[in-house]
Design a protein around this motif. Structure first.
Motif, PDB file in Angstrom:
ATOM      1  N   THR A  19     -10.020  -5.289   8.132  1.00  0.00           N
ATOM      2  CA  THR A  19      -8.720  -4.662   7.915  1.00  0.00           C
ATOM      3  C   THR A  19      -8.759  -3.230   8.407  1.00  0.00           C
ATOM      4  OG1 THR A  19      -7.005  -4.148   6.289  1.00  0.00           O
ATOM      5  CG2 THR A  19      -9.262  -3.952   5.541  1.00  0.00           C
ATOM      6  N   ASP A  20      -7.640  -2.770   8.881  1.00  0.00           N
ATOM      7  CA  ASP A  20      -7.511  -1.436   9.468  1.00  0.00           C
ATOM      8  C   ASP A  20      -6.062  -1.025   9.384  1.00  0.00           C
ATOM      9  OD1 ASP A  20      -9.641   0.009  10.558  1.00  0.00           O
ATOM     10  OD2 ASP A  20      -9.842  -1.367  12.239  1.00  0.00           O
ATOM     11  N   PHE A  21      -5.804   0.248   9.144  1.00  0.00           N
ATOM     12  CA  PHE A  21      -4.438   0.712   9.365  1.00  0.00           C
ATOM     13  C   PHE A  21      -4.451   2.133   9.902  1.00  0.00           C
ATOM     14  CE2 PHE A  21      -3.893   2.973   5.269  1.00  0.00           C
ATOM     15  CZ  PHE A  21      -4.831   2.337   4.480  1.00  0.00           C
ATOM     16  N   PHE A  22      -3.357   2.502  10.510  1.00  0.00           N
ATOM     17  CA  PHE A  22      -3.317   3.680  11.358  1.00  0.00           C
ATOM     18  C   PHE A  22      -2.034   4.459  11.165  1.00  0.00           C
ATOM     19  CE2 PHE A  22      -4.885  -0.167  13.328  1.00  0.00           C
ATOM     20  CZ  PHE A  22      -6.224   0.132  13.446  1.00  0.00           C
ATOM     21  N   VAL A 108      -4.694  -7.173   8.821  1.00  0.00           N
ATOM     22  CA  VAL A 108      -5.890  -7.898   8.419  1.00  0.00           C
ATOM     23  C   VAL A 108      -6.064  -9.039   9.418  1.00  0.00           C
ATOM     24  CG1 VAL A 108      -6.996  -9.235   6.588  1.00  0.00           C
ATOM     25  CG2 VAL A 108      -5.309  -7.468   5.996  1.00  0.00           C
TER      26      VAL A 108
ATOM     27  N   HIS B  17      -5.175 -16.330   2.032  1.00  0.00           N
ATOM     28  CA  HIS B  17      -5.451 -14.923   1.763  1.00  0.00           C
ATOM     29  C   HIS B  17      -4.190 -14.103   1.608  1.00  0.00           C
ATOM     30  CE1 HIS B  17      -6.104 -13.652   6.247  1.00  0.00           C
ATOM     31  NE2 HIS B  17      -5.017 -14.344   6.093  1.00  0.00           N
ATOM     32  N   THR B  19      -2.805  -9.715   1.060  1.00  0.00           N
ATOM     33  CA  THR B  19      -3.105  -8.291   1.020  1.00  0.00           C
ATOM     34  C   THR B  19      -1.999  -7.572   0.263  1.00  0.00           C
ATOM     35  OG1 THR B  19      -3.607  -6.310   2.314  1.00  0.00           O
ATOM     36  CG2 THR B  19      -2.003  -7.821   3.255  1.00  0.00           C
ATOM     37  N   LEU B  56     -11.793  -7.100   0.647  1.00  0.00           N
ATOM     38  CA  LEU B  56     -11.856  -5.822   1.340  1.00  0.00           C
ATOM     39  C   LEU B  56     -11.002  -4.845   0.529  1.00  0.00           C
ATOM     40  CD1 LEU B  56     -11.158  -7.127   4.980  1.00  0.00           C
ATOM     41  CD2 LEU B  56     -13.380  -6.755   3.901  1.00  0.00           C
ATOM     42  N   LEU B  58      -8.616  -1.348   0.414  1.00  0.00           N
ATOM     43  CA  LEU B  58      -7.820  -0.371   1.168  1.00  0.00           C
ATOM     44  C   LEU B  58      -7.656   0.862   0.289  1.00  0.00           C
ATOM     45  CD1 LEU B  58      -5.007  -2.823   2.306  1.00  0.00           C
ATOM     46  CD2 LEU B  58      -6.889  -1.949   3.717  1.00  0.00           C
ATOM     47  N   GLY B  95     -13.575  -2.671   4.149  1.00  0.00           N
ATOM     48  CA  GLY B  95     -12.229  -2.170   3.939  1.00  0.00           C
ATOM     49  C   GLY B  95     -11.959  -0.965   4.802  1.00  0.00           C
ATOM     50  N   GLN B  96     -10.997  -0.181   4.387  1.00  0.00           N
ATOM     51  CA  GLN B  96     -10.726   1.028   5.141  1.00  0.00           C
ATOM     52  C   GLN B  96     -10.233   2.136   4.235  1.00  0.00           C
ATOM     53  OE1 GLN B  96      -7.558   1.333   7.945  1.00  0.00           O
ATOM     54  NE2 GLN B  96      -8.693   2.699   9.275  1.00  0.00           N
ATOM     55  N   VAL B  98      -8.390   6.034   4.397  1.00  0.00           N
ATOM     56  CA  VAL B  98      -7.710   7.064   5.197  1.00  0.00           C
ATOM     57  C   VAL B  98      -7.263   8.187   4.263  1.00  0.00           C
ATOM     58  CG1 VAL B  98      -6.805   5.389   6.873  1.00  0.00           C
ATOM     59  CG2 VAL B  98      -5.404   6.017   4.900  1.00  0.00           C
ATOM     60  N   VAL B 108      -7.627  -6.816   0.234  1.00  0.00           N
ATOM     61  CA  VAL B 108      -7.418  -8.102   0.886  1.00  0.00           C
ATOM     62  C   VAL B 108      -8.294  -9.107   0.150  1.00  0.00           C
ATOM     63  CG1 VAL B 108      -7.606  -9.388   3.043  1.00  0.00           C
ATOM     64  CG2 VAL B 108      -7.203  -6.913   3.111  1.00  0.00           C
TER      65      VAL B 108
END
Lengths: 312, 312
Positions: A19-22, A108, B17, B19, B56, B58, B95-96, B98, B108
């Motif tokens: 998973t990634d977000f920007f 995801v 799944h 999220t 994962l 977030l 995960g991530q 920020v 997730v």
């Protein structure tokens, strides 16, 4: 590792997902959606996973936009994300949307793989070379483009480059960021890749170092060549805080960095150029060592121009 | 549906799944981490999935906090999330993170299931009853707790309730939000559940309506009973904008709303009380209809008190 790998059931298969977000970094929401999707998928591709089985989308709609701005921008972000997913033969089947001060876009990506369908990033051997599939310099290109509207910043670089140079660099960055690393992943199997990662937020050398540290064999990576979006190298010399030439400038949706035997690497580069229409480069070598990565002093700089026919 | 369901390989199994991510609504970051994890997992549990195979995380670390605040709060959020995951027998493997103006926490949750391991939420039949496994009123309880420090708001309700009532309602809300719906999912199989969802952002009636619309048979749901965190019903009458009694007050990490045969529902409620130590209630019936859901006029209100020994 770029993905989480969970053996499932009796260990015959693995759930590989990421998973990634920007936050947006380009001014076109449709393209930003594509970039976000390409970047999420890239973590799977870095492990040689060719088929993503499902995607979910994460969206933060800016609470600071007017309703009209939201109504225009949000559908474009979603369309870009979904179009890039469709290009990767995957459907976006769900996700979540919230209000947030800053616009967010991410997702995801999940795949269920048999062992032969993915490549653990730990098999590099001394004698391998390092292949990179996209030029670096996306962050600097995006920033330079923003500086066109900021006279104070622009005045610091306008003796080095023209408006047109910057527009082309920005287009070059965008076309590379939207490009899927899927063919790169596919060809990792064909040409016996030993380990790979994708180049994103930690920059080329940051990710190279992570990858070097993760190897079963005692190896180190030596990078001797830097393919850089045209004109960004000369700007990097005066904008040293970006650390582009040191390999630490963050990239978004960057290329794959792959360890593979030299002869196969040459074929890999030819093959990917045939399929994607874009060059890949041998940028260094794998030597016996202690898990480090470095860029040699005075590396060769390859100026990578924008291709007029590149897809956005 | 609460989850994305993707048949994989030859369709023998499905990737299930989901999220979700959230903004904090309680003042204890450790408990907030647990609530977020329980809420993410709840989407799997609503489909009768008992075993989550991977999570994962977030995380959005607030850019508006001081470094000291971040250093205290972030590890507690993570610990809460991981502890709740451990309670669900699942590891958080990636995960991530920020920076974001607002703190974010979510995740997730993924599971790979054989067909008999999940229950598609579309099999309700006329004659079923509706079971709810947690009381509603979490949002109002959380807001009332915040009003204790806002004299203007507090003065509007302090003739109805005491400080102590509000503290207990807040504790009741928290203990319900951190509680996993896992036993609820497990028992859905044992007692022949036909369809279920979990009650979150759209409120009880919002989710009931979604579920009613999703049925293969032509059915409607009639809700005649509202189990509500103690004292929240009387506050809801003066704070009508919350729409709690209308069934539209958002819940966080709410209970499962399940359609099942009446005799089995009675056993389900007894069994879950034995296992979880918490009551579940039959709150309505499934009738022939056209995919609607409603709350009858003047429904029975069950005041659900805080349990002193409830786990947080």
């Amino acid at each position: 590792m770029d993905c989480s790998v969970t053996p499932i059931r009796n260990g015959e298969m693995s759930l590989i997902h990421t998973t990634d977000f920007f936050y947006p970094l380009v001014d076109d929401p449709y393209i930003m959606g594509k970039i976000a999707c390409a970047n999420v998928l890239s973590d799977l591709y870095a492990m040689g996973v060719v088929d993503c089985h499902n995607m979910l989308m994460l969206l933060g709609v800016s609470s600071k936009m007017t309703e009209k701005e939201r109504d225009i921008i949000t559908p474009l972000l979603i369309k870009g994300f979904k179009d890039a997913a469709a290009e990767a033969d995957v459907k976006v089947t769900g996700g979540q949307t919230v209000f947030n001060p800053w616009t967010l876009i991410g997702g995801v990506a999940s795949s269920i793989c048999f062992p032969k369908e993915f490549i653990l990033p730990n098999g590099a051997v001394a004698g391998d070379v390092l292949v990179l599939t996209k030029p670096i310099g996306t962050q600097l290109a995006v920033n330079c483009y923003q500086w066109l509207d900021k006279p104070e910043r622009w005045s610091r670089i306008n003796s080095l480059v023209s408006d047109d140079d910057i527009h082309k660099a920005y287009l070059c960055a965008m076309s590379n960021m939207v490009r899927l690393n899927r063919n790169g992943a596919r060809l990792m199997h064909k040409y016996n890749a030993h380990a790979a990662t994708d180049v994103t937020g930690f920059g080329l050398l940051g990710h190279a170092t992570n990858l070097a540290q993760n190897q079963k064999n005692k190896v180190s990576f030596v990078i001797d060549t830097l393919p850089i979006i045209a004109k960004m190298a000369c700007i990097a010399k005066v904008c040293s805080s970006f650390k582009l030439l040191q390999g630490y400038s963050p990239e978004t949706s960057g290329g794959l960095l792959i360890c593979m035997p030299r002869a196969e690497a040459q074929e890999y580069c030819k093959d990917i150029e045939r399929r994607d229409g874009n060059q890949a480069w041998i940028i260094g070598t794998v030597k016996e060592g202690s898990g480090t990565a470095q860029i040699i002093e005075d590396p060769e700089i390859i100026e990578v121009p924008h291709k007029e026919n590149a897809k956005l």
